[in-house]
Design a protein around this motif. Sequence first.
Motif, mmCIF file in Angstrom:
data_model
loop_
_atom_site.group_PDB
_atom_site.id
_atom_site.type_symbol
_atom_site.label_atom_id
_atom_site.label_comp_id
_atom_site.label_asym_id
_atom_site.label_seq_id
_atom_site.Cartn_x
_atom_site.Cartn_y
_atom_site.Cartn_z
ATOM 1 N N PRO A 8 0.824 -1.209 0.000
ATOM 2 C CA PRO A 8 0.000 0.000 0.000
ATOM 3 C C PRO A 8 0.857 1.258 0.000
ATOM 4 N N VAL A 9 0.391 2.243 -0.766
ATOM 5 C CA VAL A 9 1.087 3.514 -0.879
ATOM 6 C C VAL A 9 0.238 4.595 -0.236
ATOM 7 N N ILE A 10 0.874 5.453 0.544
ATOM 8 C CA ILE A 10 0.171 6.561 1.166
ATOM 9 C C ILE A 10 0.185 7.751 0.216
ATOM 10 N N PHE A 11 -1.024 8.294 -0.078
ATOM 11 C CA PHE A 11 -1.139 9.472 -0.921
ATOM 12 C C PHE A 11 -1.473 10.659 -0.029
ATOM 13 N N ILE A 12 -0.745 11.748 -0.171
ATOM 14 C CA ILE A 12 -0.924 12.908 0.699
ATOM 15 C C ILE A 12 -1.365 14.105 -0.124
ATOM 16 N N CYS A 13 -2.359 14.800 0.393
ATOM 17 C CA CYS A 13 -2.854 16.008 -0.254
ATOM 18 C C CYS A 13 -2.718 17.164 0.724
ATOM 19 N N GLN A 14 -2.057 18.249 0.332
ATOM 20 C CA GLN A 14 -1.804 19.374 1.233
ATOM 21 C C GLN A 14 -2.990 20.348 1.248
ATOM 22 N N SER A 182 -4.727 12.610 3.902
ATOM 23 C CA SER A 182 -3.971 11.593 3.176
ATOM 24 C C SER A 182 -4.895 10.415 2.912
ATOM 25 N N TYR A 183 -4.520 9.599 1.948
ATOM 26 C CA TYR A 183 -5.350 8.450 1.576
ATOM 27 C C TYR A 183 -4.475 7.203 1.525
ATOM 28 N N SER A 184 -5.010 6.086 1.998
ATOM 29 C CA SER A 184 -4.290 4.819 1.893
ATOM 30 C C SER A 184 -5.276 3.678 1.730
ATOM 31 N N ALA A 185 -4.764 2.528 1.271
ATOM 32 C CA ALA A 185 -5.589 1.334 1.118
ATOM 33 C C ALA A 185 -5.447 0.483 2.375
ATOM 34 N N ALA A 186 -6.591 0.152 2.982
ATOM 35 C CA ALA A 186 -6.565 -0.607 4.235
ATOM 36 C C ALA A 186 -7.834 -1.450 4.333
ATOM 37 N N THR A 187 -7.914 -2.267 5.383
ATOM 38 C CA THR A 187 -9.099 -3.083 5.614
ATOM 39 C C THR A 187 -10.315 -2.177 5.780
ATOM 40 N N PRO A 188 -11.428 -2.469 5.079
ATOM 41 C CA PRO A 188 -12.589 -1.574 5.108
ATOM 42 C C PRO A 188 -13.137 -1.350 6.519
ATOM 43 N N THR A 189 -13.635 -0.124 6.747
ATOM 44 C CA THR A 189 -14.197 0.245 8.055
ATOM 45 C C THR A 189 -15.511 1.000 7.886
ATOM 46 N N PRO A 190 -16.504 0.455 7.159
ATOM 47 C CA PRO A 190 -17.748 1.205 6.961
ATOM 48 C C PRO A 190 -18.445 1.507 8.294
ATOM 49 N N ARG A 191 -18.987 2.753 8.398
ATOM 50 C CA ARG A 191 -19.702 3.267 9.567
ATOM 51 C C ARG A 191 -18.816 3.394 10.798
ATOM 52 N N ARG A 192 -17.507 3.312 10.614
ATOM 53 C CA ARG A 192 -16.568 3.560 11.698
ATOM 54 C C ARG A 192 -15.486 4.498 11.171
ATOM 55 N N GLU A 193 -14.996 5.351 12.060
ATOM 56 C CA GLU A 193 -13.919 6.263 11.676
ATOM 57 C C GLU A 193 -12.709 5.454 11.215
ATOM 58 N N ASN A 194 -12.072 5.909 10.145
ATOM 59 C CA ASN A 194 -10.938 5.169 9.580
ATOM 60 C C ASN A 194 -9.775 5.057 10.555
ATOM 61 N N ASP A 195 -9.629 6.054 11.432
ATOM 62 C CA ASP A 195 -8.517 6.024 12.390
ATOM 63 C C ASP A 195 -8.911 5.424 13.734
ATOM 64 N N GLY A 196 -10.133 4.865 13.837
ATOM 65 C CA GLY A 196 -10.571 4.216 15.068
ATOM 66 C C GLY A 196 -11.149 5.148 16.107
ATOM 67 N N SER A 197 -11.217 6.436 15.818
ATOM 68 C CA SER A 197 -11.763 7.392 16.786
ATOM 69 C C SER A 197 -13.282 7.437 16.668
ATOM 70 N N GLY A 198 -13.896 8.397 17.339
ATOM 71 C CA GLY A 198 -15.334 8.602 17.228
ATOM 72 C C GLY A 198 -16.124 7.743 18.190
ATOM 73 N N THR A 199 -17.431 7.903 18.147
ATOM 74 C CA THR A 199 -18.351 7.150 19.002
ATOM 75 C C THR A 199 -18.440 5.709 18.513
ATOM 76 N N ALA A 200 -18.207 4.752 19.407
ATOM 77 C CA ALA A 200 -18.246 3.339 19.034
ATOM 78 C C ALA A 200 -19.680 2.900 18.762
ATOM 79 N N ILE A 201 -19.884 2.157 17.672
ATOM 80 C CA ILE A 201 -21.202 1.606 17.372
ATOM 81 C C ILE A 201 -21.244 0.140 17.789
ATOM 82 N N ASN A 202 -22.455 -0.382 17.933
ATOM 83 C CA ASN A 202 -22.644 -1.775 18.330
ATOM 84 C C ASN A 202 -23.648 -2.412 17.370
ATOM 85 N N PRO A 203 -23.183 -3.047 16.309
ATOM 86 C CA PRO A 203 -24.098 -3.649 15.326
ATOM 87 C C PRO A 203 -24.763 -4.916 15.867
#
Length: 651
Positions: A8-14, A182-203
């Motif tokens: 995976p390559v990290i793409f950065i946008c300023q 920045s953008y990177s390819a990682a394991t999908p995280t739908p309905r959850r913050e990509n960095d693991g932050s935010g309010t935790a959901i319980n499906p």
Amino acid sequence: MKRFLIVPVIFICQISWSQVLVINELDPDSPSTDTAEFVELKSQTPNFSTDGYILVFFNGSSSGADSSYMVIDLNGYQTDNNGLLVIGSEGVYPFPQLLISENVIQNGADAVGIYQASVNDFPEGTLATQANLIDAMVYGTNDPDDTVLMGLLGETVQYNDNGTNATERSIQRFVDGMGVESYSAATPTPRRENDGSGTAINPIQISVVETQYDEGASFDITFTAEVNVTSDLNFTISLNNFGFNTSDYTGNTNLTILSGTNSTSTTITLTDDSDDEGDEVMRIQFTDLEEPIVPGNNFVEVRVVDNDFTVAAWGTPTNPTTGIVQSTQPDGYYDSLDGLSDLALRQALQDIIADPNVVRAQTYADVIDILMEADQNPANSNQVWLLYIEEGRAKLDLQTGSSNSGKWNREHTFPRSRGGFFDIEEDEVADGIDVFWTTEADSLRHGNSDAHALRAADAAENSSRGNQHYGQYIGPSGTLGSFRGDVARSVLYMEIRYNGLEVVNGFPTTTGQLGDLATLLDWHRNDPPDDFEMNRNNVVYTWQFNRNPFIDQPDLVEYIWGNNVGDVWDQQLSVDENELQGVSLYPNPTSGRLYINTTNAVNVEVYSVEGKRLRQYSAIDGYLDLDLASGLYLVKLETEKGSMTKKIIVE
């Protein structure tokens, strides 16, 4: 498309985050059959209304020309407590807030953009533009950069999801403490913050042991949360779906997961009534979950099999009957053919079945409704009878997604690629029997939805047949071949109905031609019309206002292509069946002995369904022992008064 595993390559946008709504995550290519594709949007503020916004997808292929292929209206939706809105198919976990069909997001190189605009601003084929654009992403699945598409959308990077069939990846957006994206390819995280932050959901996941139950059965539905709930969780479910409602079951639909636990279940008992409702589908869905509790899955379907189906008075094509279903042709329908031959006979026949003042054309979507009636299994009204594989299948098993296993779909007996006809956007609308196109002999495009040449078929077998000519394709091994006369008459009908089509000898490559004529003539002769075929002719007539003449008057085939070409046609002399009405065969099916009820001795010939003569008997006036293997055969009876052919089953 062949894909490669890349680091995976990290793409950065300023550019700091200034938009009110951005594309936060994209998974355009989930493993296997693309059942978990999604786009996730993120708003600066939680619970943000997306009224006035649309999501537009652009096709970057050479045929797509960097133009729109799908538009989604975001009116009526809002982001969640984390500012996220997931648009995806049913396979996405947790369940999307906005549901789309599976396998509709293209892999790349393509793009998706958020616009503050109306869906009417982007008819299919609209070139990508920056006008009213809020955010865009150009992406690929290991594809070369589409620099033209990037330029049209004002983007400088094409992102890669780096997914493989073994490892799913999505393109994800991240923002650091300085507000830099920045953008990177990682394991999908739908309905959850990509960095693991935010309010935790319980499906909460819905599960059932089986996906099909008979009326009268009882079964459990289990609901399991991802983690234990911290207080009693009360929620309600609905099972209703079209005709299926609370009169069709009993059981508790108001449920509680107790504090400190993560599951509960309910027992549903299906009502066994006496109504012939047809098979139905129960749809299990949550009605009142509130964040942080969200559906893990939803709209879970369970088929309810109705045991009150009806059985027709006539037989299936493998257990055929004749004479029970009468033609509904109007009086004098074929009278204009009498006394004609050769080209004049052909033209007069076309004038009947392609009369623009009478005949109607329906949409390709309407054909589904036509086939559910015309190809209904005589042995079970909840099923269609499948061409080629010769068995019934539930009407509900219509193929609607990418998977064709156990499904049925519409088979063109005269393949579209061979005929040169096609569908248009309006063909996607099932607008019913009273909405139609006018049509004529030159309306070749309407061959796409002509129900006389469309049949319900096993989807996998339909795919296997492809666009092979008959003769190249003879059907699955181990079947009786009961479809052969049917397809012969359907493609011969197409030649007369539409200018530009022709059935020829051999296996041609010219568009508009289909083979093999000699094979099809044999099939027609050795598999004459039966009640099933006459019934479907009657049903299609109610929609299209034309008939397949080779079912009503099978001897016409000989006068146009066969042994009587050049002879003058006369209806009254063409129906051999009427001349031998006093002759009958029984029992059918038979274990081997076949009784012939007749006042005069008859000559008998027995043929295989392929047209090979197997037995010949002279002057039979009682019975004969066939000594044949189990299967379908053709028995031809002949006296000095005429002849007739009957299908029989040897058990």
